[in-house]
Design an enzyme around this catalytic site. Structure first.
Site, PDB file in Angstrom:
ATOM      1  N   PRO A  83      -3.548  -2.204  -7.261  1.00  0.00           N
ATOM      2  CA  PRO A  83      -3.285  -3.610  -6.926  1.00  0.00           C
ATOM      3  C   PRO A  83      -2.052  -3.841  -6.043  1.00  0.00           C
ATOM      4  O   PRO A  83      -2.125  -4.575  -5.064  1.00  0.00           O
ATOM      5  CB  PRO A  83      -3.102  -4.282  -8.290  1.00  0.00           C
ATOM      6  CG  PRO A  83      -3.781  -3.380  -9.272  1.00  0.00           C
ATOM      7  CD  PRO A  83      -3.657  -1.989  -8.709  1.00  0.00           C
ATOM      8  N   LYS A 106      -1.763  -3.943   8.933  1.00  0.00           N
ATOM      9  CA  LYS A 106      -2.607  -4.694   7.991  1.00  0.00           C
ATOM     10  C   LYS A 106      -2.012  -6.086   7.711  1.00  0.00           C
ATOM     11  O   LYS A 106      -2.726  -7.088   7.717  1.00  0.00           O
ATOM     12  CB  LYS A 106      -2.727  -3.884   6.694  1.00  0.00           C
ATOM     13  CG  LYS A 106      -3.187  -4.628   5.466  1.00  0.00           C
ATOM     14  CD  LYS A 106      -4.671  -4.833   5.406  1.00  0.00           C
ATOM     15  CE  LYS A 106      -5.039  -5.659   4.175  1.00  0.00           C
ATOM     16  NZ  LYS A 106      -6.387  -6.101   4.146  1.00  0.00           N
ATOM     17  N   LYS A 129      -0.748 -12.890  -1.629  1.00  0.00           N
ATOM     18  CA  LYS A 129      -0.007 -11.624  -1.786  1.00  0.00           C
ATOM     19  C   LYS A 129       0.302 -11.028  -0.405  1.00  0.00           C
ATOM     20  O   LYS A 129       1.439 -10.642  -0.120  1.00  0.00           O
ATOM     21  CB  LYS A 129      -0.844 -10.640  -2.609  1.00  0.00           C
ATOM     22  CG  LYS A 129      -0.252  -9.254  -2.695  1.00  0.00           C
ATOM     23  CD  LYS A 129      -1.254  -8.213  -3.199  1.00  0.00           C
ATOM     24  CE  LYS A 129      -0.923  -6.871  -2.611  1.00  0.00           C
ATOM     25  NZ  LYS A 129      -1.943  -5.863  -2.782  1.00  0.00           N
TER      26      LYS A 129
END
Ligand code: NAD
Length: 297
Positions: free
Chosen positions: A66, A171, A246
């Site tokens: 995660p 990313k 996130k």
């Protein structure tokens, strides 16, 4: 074929590991969730009672966890893998984490003569299942070439962005742009509809005009415009608002650390944080459309 250990069998890691099995690799899996492990064992993977046993024969270790703290626990923690893996092991971490964390784990790996590649992915759960992910790698060119054939079993596009951490940077840049595009597209659609335009007609016009973008081409946020998009199933599934916040948080941390002005990213981050705080964290991120206009009754 390689002997691979895959750690982290969640929404992404489960189907990615499944594609490695289909490609014929000898696969051992490990996860804290028994049911996640069982799904892969039923498909033919081996497993072990502890993470250290799981990596015992591995030539390649892949993690899909995660967040940064989980990656640090698995590699550097009390039973951290880096202290136990043989020197020739190739380690590929596909989790999306802060570039600084990726670099510090890669540095620790290098001190143990282990090569670690950061290889976060784009393409979501659908891409993980279809084996069509984009891998964005950071690390040494030689490690990248070693990893490439394995990554091609799980993805269609495999990029080398640069040294350690570069995969994570590319990313977070991509996802910051995606968030900005999604918010901007939602805003333009809401304005057009408020003026009486049909959202499907407006979408076609913008697709073929200078506002055309990835969101309009395949992920339209207006309900009913695109049958296969999450907007047409009450924004269920897809890429969750919580995951987008996130990734935007990682982009903001990075921008603060290197003094990069990111006013658009910062606005997008606030918008998605507000949207999550309104109870939408488990919806697809295209539900930001609701911020501009609630669904029709
Ligand atoms: P997830 O929460 O579904 O899965 C994570 C798995 O890791 C869980 O099964 C959990 O039990 C396991 N895990 C946690 N700590 C562990 C430990 N110490 N040892 C072994 N297993 C452990 O998450 P996900 O959606 O699969 O995402 C994984 C990563 O991929 C994240 O970094 C996410 O940001 C990134 N990502 C997700 C998507 C998406 O659409 N879901 C898309 C691109 C990238």
């Amino acid at each position: 074929m390689a002997t691979i250990t895959f750690i982290g069998l969640g929404n992404m890691g489960g189907p990615m590991a499944g594609n490695l099995l289909k490609a014929g690799h000898e696969l051992t899996v490990f996860d804290l969730s028994e049911s996640a492990v069982k799904t892969l064992v039923d498909q033919g993977a081996k497993t072990a009672d502890t993470v250290l046993e799981a990596v015992r024969d591995a030539q390649v270790v892949i993690t899909m966890l995660p967040a940064g703290q989980h990656v640090e626990t698995v590699y550097l923690g009390e039973h951290g893998l880096l202290a136990h893996l043989p020197a020739a092991t190739l380690v590929i971490d596909s989790s999306t984490i802060a570039p600084e964390t990726s670099r510090s784990v890669a540095d620790a790996a290098r001190s143990a003569d282990i090569t670690l590649l950061d290889a976060p992915v784009s393409g979501g759960v659908a891409g993980a299942k279809a084996g069509s992910l984009t891998f964005i790698c950071g690390g040494e060119a030689e490690a990248f070439e070693r990893a490439r054939p394995i990554l091609e079993n799980m993805g269609k596009n495999v990029f080398h962005a640069g040294p350690s951490g570069a995969g994570q940077i590319a990313k977070i840049c991509n996802n910051m742009l995606l968030a900005i595009q999604m918010a901007g597209t939602s805003e333009a659609l809401a304005l057009g509809v408020k003026n009486g335009l049909d959202p499907a007609v407006l979408s076609e016009i913008m697709k073929k005009s200078s506002g055309g973008n990835w969101v309009l081409n395949g992920y339209n946020p207006w309900p009913g415009v695109m049958e296969a998009a999450p907007a047409s199933r009450d924004y269920a599934g897809g890429f969750l608002v919580n995951l987008m916040t996130k990734d935007l948080g990682l982009a903001m941390e990075n921008a603060t650390a290197n003094h990069s002005p990111v006013p658009m990213g910062s606005l997008a981050r606030n918008l998605f944080e507000f949207h999550a705080a309104q109870g939408n964290g488990q919806l697809d991120f295209s539900s930001i459309q609701r911020f501009y206009r609630p669904d029709p009754e």
